[in-house]
Design a protein around this motif. Structure first.
Motif, mmCIF file in Angstrom:
data_model
loop_
_atom_site.group_PDB
_atom_site.id
_atom_site.type_symbol
_atom_site.label_atom_id
_atom_site.label_comp_id
_atom_site.label_asym_id
_atom_site.label_seq_id
_atom_site.Cartn_x
_atom_site.Cartn_y
_atom_site.Cartn_z
ATOM 1 N N LYS A 1 0.816 -1.218 0.000
ATOM 2 C CA LYS A 1 0.000 0.000 0.000
ATOM 3 C C LYS A 1 0.851 1.270 0.000
ATOM 4 O O LYS A 1 0.389 2.314 -0.430
ATOM 5 N N ASP B 1 2.871 -7.792 2.209
ATOM 6 C CA ASP B 1 1.607 -7.538 2.903
ATOM 7 C C ASP B 1 0.665 -6.906 1.885
ATOM 8 O O ASP B 1 0.945 -5.822 1.375
ATOM 9 N N PHE C 1 -2.211 3.453 14.976
ATOM 10 C CA PHE C 1 -2.821 2.369 14.215
ATOM 11 C C PHE C 1 -3.706 1.479 15.080
ATOM 12 O O PHE C 1 -4.197 0.468 14.617
ATOM 13 N N HIS D 1 0.841 -3.333 14.994
ATOM 14 C CA HIS D 1 1.465 -2.262 14.205
ATOM 15 C C HIS D 1 1.742 -1.100 15.140
ATOM 16 O O HIS D 1 0.815 -0.545 15.729
ATOM 17 N N SER E 1 2.684 4.420 12.276
ATOM 18 C CA SER E 1 3.614 4.821 11.214
ATOM 19 C C SER E 1 4.509 5.959 11.689
ATOM 20 O O SER E 1 4.114 6.765 12.536
ATOM 21 N N GLY F 1 4.918 -2.520 10.443
ATOM 22 C CA GLY F 1 5.829 -1.546 9.827
ATOM 23 C C GLY F 1 6.123 -0.462 10.834
ATOM 24 O O GLY F 1 6.428 -0.744 11.984
ATOM 25 N N GLY F 2 6.047 0.787 10.390
ATOM 26 C CA GLY F 2 6.204 1.908 11.318
ATOM 27 C C GLY F 2 7.590 2.493 11.396
ATOM 28 O O GLY F 2 7.776 3.569 11.964
ATOM 29 N N GLU G 1 6.994 -5.797 8.254
ATOM 30 C CA GLU G 1 6.403 -5.421 6.967
ATOM 31 C C GLU G 1 6.404 -3.900 6.798
ATOM 32 O O GLU G 1 5.344 -3.270 6.713
ATOM 33 N N GLY H 1 6.541 -0.255 5.123
ATOM 34 C CA GLY H 1 6.178 0.354 3.848
ATOM 35 C C GLY H 1 7.100 1.526 3.629
ATOM 36 O O GLY H 1 8.078 1.473 2.883
ATOM 37 N N ARG H 2 6.839 2.609 4.397
ATOM 38 C CA ARG H 2 7.584 3.858 4.284
ATOM 39 C C ARG H 2 9.105 3.663 4.270
ATOM 40 O O ARG H 2 9.809 4.221 3.435
ATOM 41 N N TYR I 1 3.188 6.717 0.260
ATOM 42 C CA TYR I 1 1.916 7.405 0.478
ATOM 43 C C TYR I 1 1.880 8.732 -0.288
ATOM 44 O O TYR I 1 1.479 9.764 0.242
HETATM 45 C C1 LIG Z 1 -0.980 -3.799 8.264
HETATM 46 C C2 LIG Z 1 0.036 -2.797 7.858
HETATM 47 N N1 LIG Z 1 1.324 -3.191 7.791
HETATM 48 C C3 LIG Z 1 2.306 -2.340 7.424
HETATM 49 C C4 LIG Z 1 2.026 -1.031 7.089
HETATM 50 C C5 LIG Z 1 3.160 -0.125 6.670
HETATM 51 O O1 LIG Z 1 3.382 0.864 7.620
HETATM 52 P P1 LIG Z 1 4.624 1.865 7.473
HETATM 53 O O2 LIG Z 1 4.518 2.482 6.128
HETATM 54 O O3 LIG Z 1 4.463 2.805 8.581
HETATM 55 O O4 LIG Z 1 5.880 1.052 7.595
HETATM 56 C C6 LIG Z 1 0.711 -0.565 7.157
HETATM 57 C C7 LIG Z 1 0.394 0.825 6.808
HETATM 58 O O5 LIG Z 1 -0.729 1.249 6.714
HETATM 59 C C8 LIG Z 1 -0.315 -1.478 7.550
HETATM 60 O O6 LIG Z 1 -1.597 -1.098 7.612
#
Ligand SMILES: Cc1ncc(COP(=O)(O)O)c(C=O)c1O
Length: 397
Positions: free
Chosen positions: A48, A68, A156, A186, A189, A226-227, A261, A263-264, A365
């Protein structure tokens, strides 16, 4: 995808009139390497954060094989780029159609739940398919990481997550119904407290200990979400190594596999957003640019951090270091008055209509959440070999 040596070269060669996300795939490779070298478990990626096909390909090229996913569209995207990937459907609320599609068409065997009601939904879908399926499906219970409260720009735990005391019962129920089980949380973020991961790992052990005689050894995995943060300006937060250290210590004798997992943290620093100034009124500190919160900069409307920025003149030249600077209010491309950056941006006082602003750390994002409000097309994407470092970069990595 067109590729330029740098952002100044892009401005010189193309003088783009529309906003452009400038991706350096090499930076994704570096971040993936960092995680794979220091995270004490498997690194997967939250799709995402940036579903652009070029970004997905860079992630796959860097060696990520576990993802994910949160929707059927993300499933298809990853299956297209990496047919053999392991997918975890980690959205805690899914439609029966999407569950059936994930199992039947995409071969997914791993789902997150945070309620007995979602478990029922999965039961019904699974039982309508082949027999014996429950025993090869992992249901991962998402619990609220109360330790993480106030550590991220997004909490979250308001939308998803079951309180730890109820998580043990849901774990037992899932196991009793014949599924494999796991735990996840989680920590919010752009998390700013490495120790919150360690505390939530302890909570997970505690939940597993209450659910099963063998504790976390009974789990297929513990997914710590993530986070992980990026080094946005003004945040003198801990480096990623502090997070890896805190997690490694907390998980040193963990009896089940560990997964993260992000993302950022894997993609944000790979991309700069190049915008053009559509108008600077004479002797005014308001700048009107060709992107905004309905496009690539939506996140800036909701959070207390803002991407770093630097200016180029219309021919791509950097402004001299000693040029006087001032704080500008930056307004977005739509007619909406909400379409502005929350915080002022410090730029050369001489900046004017037709000059460019580069916003850094825009690979997460950004295009993922862009709209076509006011009929304005989201930014396109081009490749760049180099993104000049931001002052905070060195400290962070
Ligand atoms: C279930 C889940 N995992 C991982 C992430 C990724 O989070 P981040 O971008 O803060 O690492 C998100 C972000 O919305 C999430 O909803």
């Amino acid at each position: 995808m067109p590729c330029y040596s740098s952002l100044p070269a892009l401005i010189r060669d193309a003088a783009p009139r529309t906003p452009l996300l400038c991706l350096s795939p090499r930076r994704i490779t570096e971040r993936v390497r960092l995680f794979r070298a220091h995270f004490p478990g498997e690194t997967s990626w939250a799709v995402k954060s940036n579903p652009h096909p070029r970004v997905v390909q860079a992630i796959v090229d860097a060696g990520i094989r576990t993802f994910d996913v949160a929707s059927r569209q993300e499933i298809d995207l990853i299956r297209h780029h990496c047919p053999s990937a392991t997918l975890h459907f980690n959205h805690p609320v899914k439609t029966p159609d999407d569950i059936a599609y994930a199992i039947h068409a995409a071969g997914i065997r791993s789902f997150v739940i945070d309620s007995p009601e979602e478990l029922e939904k999965i039961d019904i879908t699974v039982d309508s398919m082949e027999s014996g399926l429950r025993s090869v499906i992992t249901l991962t219970i998402r619990f609220r990481s109360k330790n993480a409260a106030g550590t991220g720009n997004y909490n979250f735990d308001e939308k998803f997550g079951i309180p730890p005391q109820e998580a043990a019962a849901l774990l037992q129920l899932a196991a009793h119904r014949g599924y494999r089980t796991g735990l996840t949380f989680h920590p919010g973020s752009q998390n700013r407290r490495p120790e919150s991961y360690a505390l939530s790992i302890e909570t997970a052990r505690d939940i597993a200990g209450r659910a099963f005689p063998q504790g976390e050894a009974a789990l297929s995995h513990l997914n710590i979400g993530g986070g992980f943060p990026c080094a946005y300006p003004g945040g003198s937060g801990p480096s990623l190594h502090c997070y890896f250290k805190a997690i490694s210590q907390a998980a040193s004798d963990l009896a089940c596999p560990l997964v993260c997992e992000p993302g950022r943290a894997l993609v944000a620093e790979s991309t700069s957003l190049l915008t053009r100034i559509n108008l600077r009124r004479k002797d005014d500190s308001r700048l009107y640019i060709n992107d905004g919160i309905y496009g690539s900069l939506m996140e800036a409307a909701f959070v207390d951090f803002q991407p770093p920025a630097r200016a180029y003149s219309a021919d791509g030249a950097a402004f001299p270091e000693d040029e006087p600077r001032e704080a500008f209010q930056v307004w977005g491309a739509t007619c909406d008055s909400l379409d502005r950056l929350r915080q002022p941006v410090c730029l050369p006082s001489a900046i004017r209509t037709g000059d460019f602003i580069e916003f850094g750390m825009m690979g997460a994002y950004s295009n993922a959440t862009a709209t076509r409000f006011n009929g304005i097309e989201p930014a396109g994407l081009v490749g760049v070999e180099e993104i000049a470092p931001w002052s905070a970069d060195a400290k962070h990595a």
